[in-house]
Write a protein that holds these residues in place. Structure first.
Motif: not given
Length: 262
Positions: A30, A76, A78, A80, A83
């Motif tokens: 994140v 934000e 993110r 998964r 990364t």
């Protein structure tokens, strides 16, 4: 978010690409995307990227690669699975010069790279096939240089470059207009048409960006003096700095620094 320092950029890209780096979002996957005076392109090596604006209900979207315009609130990001990826930032004139669209077309939101610049749609898959950072960097640079050749008549023009330079130098918009020898209205028209933000908002981004750099440097040194950071970045005082940081970053300066250095 761990960043690998960028190497020297080709001359054709130097006026337009302000950063080009590998990134790793770490175990959490994140990252808080803070406001900036540049546009950003984030290309994951694998999987896709989920982007949400915490202050905008229902804003969560997923992209294979994402382009973000100038924005005054935090996003934000993110990612998964894997990364890692490639992250680059463009000066506002770089949007026209390399992507073929004005920065104003992306102001305040994000879009899929393939939709903004179809000629770059191949980058995520080809980056995933690369075995080293030099290969990835060369692939992205070559794609951007090809974009520059396609859009060589774009790039914002002399008026935009002069306006951004004056706004960077001056403390107030009216002062920037005097430096340019034009009216505040004319300056506002140029900046809004090309960037999608007002001159005052652009200066707000510059000030926030300066504070972010000063805060990060103070954190690396081991002690962040918020009053000193505020003064060095052009804020009236520490309270003004903290209020502005909360609005634009969605957290306090101390919370952001703690997250960035953990």
């Amino acid at each position: 978010m761990t960043i690998v320092p960028a190497q020297h950029r080709p001359a054709a890209l130097a006026p337009f690409v302000t950063a080009l780096s590998a990134y790793d979002l770490g175990p959490a996957g994140v990252h808080r995307g803070l406001p900036s005076s540049t546009l950003s392109i984030t290309i994951p090596e694998t999987d896709s990227l989920e982007v949400a604006w915490p202050g905008r209900p229902g804003s969560r979207e997923r992209f294979r690669a994402v382009v973000a315009g100038l924005h005054l609130d935090a996003a934000e990001l993110r990612q998964r699975g894997g990364t890692r990826g490639v992250w680059l930032t463009l000066s506002p004139p770089g949007a026209g010069a390399l992507l073929g669209i004005p920065a104003s077309a992306l102001s305040g939101h994000v879009a899929d790279l393939a939709e903004v610049a179809p000629a770059l749609a191949h980058l995520p898959e080809r980056l995933a096939a690369c075995r080293s950072w030099p290969q990835r960097r060369a692939l992205v640079e070559d794609a951007l240089i090809a974009g520059r050749a396609r859009h060589q008549d774009n790039g914002g023009g002399r008026d935009l470059r002069a306006a951004l330079a004056a706004l960077s130098e001056a403390a107030r918009v009216q002062e920037a207009a005097r430096l340019l020898g034009c009216s505040r209205r004319h300056l506002s028209g140029v900046v809004r048409a090309e960037l999608g933000v007002t001159p005052k908002e652009y200066q707000r981004l510059l000030r926030f960006e300066a504070a972010r750099g000063a805060l990060a440097a103070a954190g690396r040194a081991g002690a962040a003096d918020l009053a000193a950071v505020a003064a060095a970045s052009g804020f009236a005082d520490q309270a003004h700095f903290t209020r502005e940081w909360r609005v634009m970053a969605g957290c306090t300066p101390t919370e952001w620094l703690r997250a960035e250095t953990r």
